[in-house]
Design an enzyme around this catalytic site. Structure first.
Site, PDB file in Angstrom:
ATOM      1  N   CYS A   1       0.812  -1.219   0.000  1.00 36.08           N
ATOM      2  CA  CYS A   1       0.000   0.000   0.000  1.00 36.08           C
ATOM      3  C   CYS A   1       0.844   1.267   0.000  1.00 36.08           C
ATOM      4  O   CYS A   1       0.552   2.229  -0.728  1.00 36.08           O
ATOM      5  CB  CYS A   1      -0.962   0.003   1.188  1.00 36.08           C
ATOM      6  SG  CYS A   1      -0.178  -0.338   2.778  1.00 36.08           S
TER       7      CYS A   1
ATOM      8  N   HIS B   1      -2.784   6.557   4.691  1.00 39.76           N
ATOM      9  CA  HIS B   1      -1.341   6.640   4.869  1.00 39.76           C
ATOM     10  C   HIS B   1      -0.842   7.987   4.355  1.00 39.76           C
ATOM     11  O   HIS B   1      -1.325   8.500   3.341  1.00 39.76           O
ATOM     12  CB  HIS B   1      -0.629   5.538   4.082  1.00 39.76           C
ATOM     13  CG  HIS B   1      -0.802   4.158   4.641  1.00 39.76           C
ATOM     14  ND1 HIS B   1      -1.491   3.887   5.806  1.00 39.76           N
ATOM     15  CD2 HIS B   1      -0.365   2.951   4.168  1.00 39.76           C
ATOM     16  CE1 HIS B   1      -1.452   2.576   6.032  1.00 39.76           C
ATOM     17  NE2 HIS B   1      -0.784   1.996   5.058  1.00 39.76           N
TER      18      HIS B   1
END
Length: 340
Positions: free
Chosen positions: A131, A245
């Site tokens: 990711c 994130h």
């Protein structure tokens, strides 16, 4: 073309997101089967806003007749079932780390290297990157095309959802334990130290050189996806955020590049949204990117401490673009360009 899909790990965070995105994007599907372990059999998962799917046991499922498998269980499960599905004729798009560095398995971010999808025929498996790597290379691609990146130094601020639902529960319970003065709620099972009101500079296991495996993934995956000549130094940190994130990225280029040139290139790039105003609130944070598909870039500025240097701030929803959406986008290109 109408396609038969199977979603492995359908009860997990990413599996549920894959089902939601398949429905949201109106991906033509003749049939969608939700697969999970025996303990989940009989449960239901949402498929879009109106439909639900009954969980089917993965262990007893025959993949013959399935066209595409969107796989997001643990690596050990993928190691067993992805080759089985591929042997049965399905193309597996796998979200785990199991196949990413296999030289016969393409590692794909559709905005960056869609041409690599054509190599799926070697093993009938396509790997979805980590990711944190995905959002970074989406932002790096237009800049690399413009001025050739030599070196990347990145510090990540990664949400707990990257470690699964149990990690999200741990953050919630520890936070509640602090506010309710219930220290018994603050036990640690997923993270090596308390995550509530803290940051942890360790994601995954330590390697011999002192890096963690997450940091190693960002290095080797960026090289495989974007350019093997790029040097990458990463420090990966878990923060007490549920979804999204963030990354502080410093770049050194082969050729001169200005902040204005970088913004222009980023604005023209697929999958990127630039929000870069030098005022309060003139940037994007994880709280604002949750549920969104884009990779957001802010704080673009020149770095005078190195020749041809830039710094930028990159934020994205790790469950969507960092996992589920990228998987579905790969499937869309696969169907459009290779299976129709």
């Amino acid at each position: 073309m109408s396609v038969k899909y199977a979603v492995v790990g359908a009860t997990g965070n990413v599996g549920r997101e894959i089902l939601q995105i398949l429905a949201e994007r109106g991906v033509p599907a003749e049939d969608v089967t939700a697969l999970a372990s025996a303990r989940s059999v009989g449960a239901e998962v949402s498929y879009g806003e109106d439909d639900v799917l009954q969980i089917v046991e993965l262990a007893g499922f025959e993949f013959e007749g399935t066209d595409i498998v969107l796989s997001s269980p643990g690596s050990k499960v993928s190691a067993e079932y992805a080759p089985r599905a591929a042997k049965a004729g399905a193309v597996v798009i796998d979200n785990t780390s199991q196949f990413r560095m296999d030289p016969d398995v393409p590692l794909v971010v559709p905005e960056v290297n869609p041409e690599a999808i054509g190599d799926y025929t070697k093993r009938n498996i396509i790997a979805n990157p980590n990711c944190s790597t995905i959002q970074m290379v989406v932002a790096l691609k237009p800049l690399h095309d413009l001025a050739t990146i030599k070196r990347v130094v990145v510090a990540t601020y990664q949400s707990v959802s990257g470690a699964g639902k149990s990690a999200m529960d741990e953050l919630f319970n520890q936070t509640r334990g602090v506010y309710m003065n219930q220290p018994e709620q603050s036990h640690q099972e997923i993270f090596p130290k308390a995550i509530a009101f803290n940051v942890i500079p360790q994601i995954d296991l330590f390697m011999e050189d002192g890096s963690t495996k997450e940091e190693w993934k960002m290095m080797v995956e960026t090289k495989k996806i974007l350019d093997p000549a790029i040097k990458v130094s990463a420090t990966c940190v878990r923060v007490p955020v549920f979804i999204g994130h963030a990354e502080a990225i410093n770049l050194e280029f082969e050729y001169p590049i200005t902040a204005d040139e970088a913004r222009k290139a980023l604005r023209a790039a697929p999958g990127v949204v630039v929000v870069d105003h030098r005022v309060e609130e003139g940037y994007v944070t994880p709280a604002e990117c949750a549920g969104e598909d884009a990779v957001y870039v802010s704080r673009v500025r020149e770095d005078s401490t190195v020749e041809n240097g830039l710094s930028l701030w990159v934020v994205s929803d790790n469950l969507r673009k960092g996992a589920a959406l990228n998987t579905v986008q790969i499937a869309e290109v696969l169907v459009r360009d290779y299976m129709s």
